[in-house]
Write a protein that holds these residues in place. Structure first.
Motif, short mmCIF file in Angstrom:
data_model
loop_
_atom_site.label_atom_id
_atom_site.label_comp_id
_atom_site.label_asym_id
_atom_site.label_seq_id
_atom_site.Cartn_x
_atom_site.Cartn_y
_atom_site.Cartn_z
N GLN A 55 83.21 49.10 56.24
CA GLN A 55 83.62 47.70 56.28
C GLN A 55 85.13 47.56 56.16
OE1 GLN A 55 82.05 45.19 53.11
NE2 GLN A 55 81.73 43.52 54.57
N LEU A 56 85.73 48.41 55.34
CA LEU A 56 87.19 48.40 55.20
C LEU A 56 87.87 48.83 56.49
CD1 LEU A 56 89.83 48.32 53.51
CD2 LEU A 56 89.33 50.69 52.84
N ILE A 57 87.36 49.89 57.11
CA ILE A 57 88.00 50.44 58.31
C ILE A 57 87.76 49.55 59.53
CG2 ILE A 57 88.02 52.40 59.90
CD1 ILE A 57 87.30 54.17 57.51
N VAL A 58 86.52 49.12 59.73
CA VAL A 58 86.16 48.39 60.95
C VAL A 58 86.55 46.92 60.87
CG1 VAL A 58 84.25 47.69 62.45
CG2 VAL A 58 84.28 49.99 61.44
N LYS A 59 86.21 46.28 59.75
CA LYS A 59 86.44 44.84 59.63
C LYS A 59 87.71 44.49 58.86
CE LYS A 59 81.62 43.33 59.92
NZ LYS A 59 80.57 42.50 59.27
N LYS A 60 88.39 45.51 58.35
CA LYS A 60 89.59 45.29 57.54
C LYS A 60 89.29 44.43 56.31
CE LYS A 60 91.74 47.45 60.83
NZ LYS A 60 92.08 48.87 60.66
N ASP A 61 88.06 44.54 55.84
CA ASP A 61 87.62 43.79 54.66
C ASP A 61 87.44 44.79 53.52
OD1 ASP A 61 86.48 42.26 52.68
OD2 ASP A 61 84.84 41.49 53.90
N GLY A 62 88.37 44.78 52.56
CA GLY A 62 88.34 45.78 51.50
C GLY A 62 87.71 45.33 50.20
N GLU A 63 87.08 44.15 50.19
CA GLU A 63 86.53 43.64 48.92
C GLU A 63 85.47 44.56 48.35
OE1 GLU A 63 84.19 39.73 47.11
OE2 GLU A 63 84.89 39.72 49.19
N ASN A 64 84.49 44.92 49.17
CA ASN A 64 83.41 45.80 48.68
C ASN A 64 83.93 47.19 48.34
OD1 ASN A 64 81.35 43.90 48.78
ND2 ASN A 64 80.82 44.39 50.91
N TRP A 65 84.89 47.68 49.11
CA TRP A 65 85.45 49.00 48.83
C TRP A 65 86.16 49.02 47.48
CZ3 TRP A 65 85.05 53.85 49.58
CH2 TRP A 65 86.11 54.73 49.31
N HIS A 66 86.95 48.00 47.18
CA HIS A 66 87.63 47.94 45.89
C HIS A 66 86.63 47.76 44.75
CE1 HIS A 66 91.54 48.15 47.67
NE2 HIS A 66 91.39 47.04 48.37
N GLN A 67 85.60 46.97 44.98
CA GLN A 67 84.54 46.83 43.97
C GLN A 67 83.88 48.18 43.72
OE1 GLN A 67 81.53 43.85 44.28
NE2 GLN A 67 82.96 42.18 44.71
N MET A 68 83.62 48.90 44.80
CA MET A 68 82.95 50.19 44.67
C MET A 68 83.80 51.17 43.88
SD MET A 68 80.00 51.40 45.66
CE MET A 68 79.49 52.69 44.52
N LEU A 69 85.09 51.20 44.15
CA LEU A 69 85.98 52.10 43.41
C LEU A 69 85.99 51.77 41.92
CD1 LEU A 69 89.08 52.41 45.79
CD2 LEU A 69 87.28 54.10 45.38
N ASN A 70 86.00 50.48 41.60
CA ASN A 70 86.01 50.06 40.19
C ASN A 70 84.66 50.31 39.51
OD1 ASN A 70 88.69 49.14 40.19
ND2 ASN A 70 88.10 47.15 41.02
N ALA A 71 83.59 50.15 40.28
CA ALA A 71 82.25 50.29 39.69
C ALA A 71 81.76 51.72 39.66
CB ALA A 71 81.25 49.43 40.47
N LEU A 72 82.35 52.59 40.47
CA LEU A 72 81.83 53.95 40.64
C LEU A 72 81.66 54.74 39.33
CD1 LEU A 72 80.79 55.86 42.78
CD2 LEU A 72 83.12 56.73 43.09
#
Length: 312
Positions: A55-72
């Motif tokens: 989603q970050l790479i294709v849609k340039k939407d990093g919200e879920n990626w940043h959440q994932m990094l924080n939640a991991l």
């Protein structure tokens, strides 16, 4: 419902092992639990990571990626119930497995050490559960989770100690009453959401599971033994883990892209129906092979322990 089921099942299996062999093999127990839960859990976690990154790479939407990094760190260690607000709610339902895993790790040890001292085991279990819910800020989730696990475990111990309890649980009417109560409490939780309804549902579920354990003649037991129900039942862990991903792909991805939306009853049917084949594929490729491997490994370990202790 799953909390009460786990509490009953784990405790009953431990009681049966002690009655048969005189003790419980905790090493074999932990091997079976790890290979039952961890592989599918971590595969699901990796899927969340991949889709968030896509989603970050294709849609340039990093919200879920940043959440994932924080939640991991919380998710990877089965501590999602303790995650901070900044970690968001991605893979949010993992909190239930955080509660479950702590029960799987701690309760068997208490059971083995204090199995002849029921009161001591009860007091220590309550103290541990209180401490774990305190760490979670007394969030309603862990509270109802540990209560549900406690209901199942306590009823299993009570049944093992009191034959009159087993006689009660063998009455088909108890299963019927339990189903009616579960349906009523669940409906109430939808109309007027409150933690108490979930707690009461767990309490009723403990009796339903116990009835199914001792009595297979009720219409409830026959209905749940119906082949399609049993088939879906084998897939429930995968469905539970994957259904949010399926929902996001179908509803937030596919249908939203075409400007379509579904009313929630239809959405529920579509998502649940789509989750079944997805869970089945993972069941065949990941879940079942790992379960079988864990059972073989546990049996091998047990056999070696027996061989090491024998004079021959």
């Amino acid at each position: 419902m799953f909390f009460a089921l786990s509490g009953w099942l784990i405790t009953s299996l431990l009681l049966e092992e002690v009655a048969k062999d005189g003790s419980a093999n905790l090493g074999a127990f932990y091997i079976r639990r790890v290979t039952r839960i961890a592989p599918m859990y971590y595969v699901t976690m990796v899927l969340y990571i991949i889709l968030s990154l896509a989603q970050l790479i294709v849609k340039k939407d990093g919200e879920n990626w940043h959440q994932m990094l924080n939640a991991l760190p919380w998710i990877a260690t089965f501590n999602s119930e303790y995650r901070t607000v900044g970690a968001g709610d991605i893979f949010g339902h993992a909190w239930t497995l955080g509660v479950e895993e702590k029960f799987y790790v701690i309760w068997p040890i208490i059971f083995v050490v204090f199995r002849a001292k029921t009161v001591s085991a009860f007091i220590l279990s309550c103290a541990v559960a209180f401490f774990l819910t305190y760490l979670a800020g007394f969030d309603p989730g862990p509270i109802r989770g540990y209560l549900g696990l406690g209901f199942g475990a306590a009823l299993a111990i009570l049944a093992a100690q009191r034959h009159a309890v087993i006689s009660l649980l063998r009455r088909p009417v108890v299963a019927v009453v339990s189903v009616v109560c579960i349906a009523g409490f669940h409906a109430a939780s939808i109309v007027h959401p409150a933690t108490a309804w979930h707690v009461l549902t767990s309490f009723s579920t403990a009796f339903l599971v116990a009835c199914l354990w001792y009595c297979d003649s009720s219409w409830v037991a026959r209905g749940l033994s119906w082949a399609p129900m049993a088939f879906v039942g084998r897939l429930t862990f995968g469905i539970y883990l994957l259904h949010v991903l399926v929902m996001n792909v179908l509803l937030k991805g596919g249908m939203a892209k075409f400007g379509q939306s579904l009313d929630w009853p239809i959405a529920f049917i579509v998502v649940y129906g789509a989750s079944i084949p997805v869970a089945y594929a993972f069941y065949r490729v990941v879940e079942r092979p790992c379960i079988n491997f864990g059972r073989r490994l546990a049996l091998t370990r047990f056999a070696r322990a027996e061989g090491a202790g024998s004079p021959g």
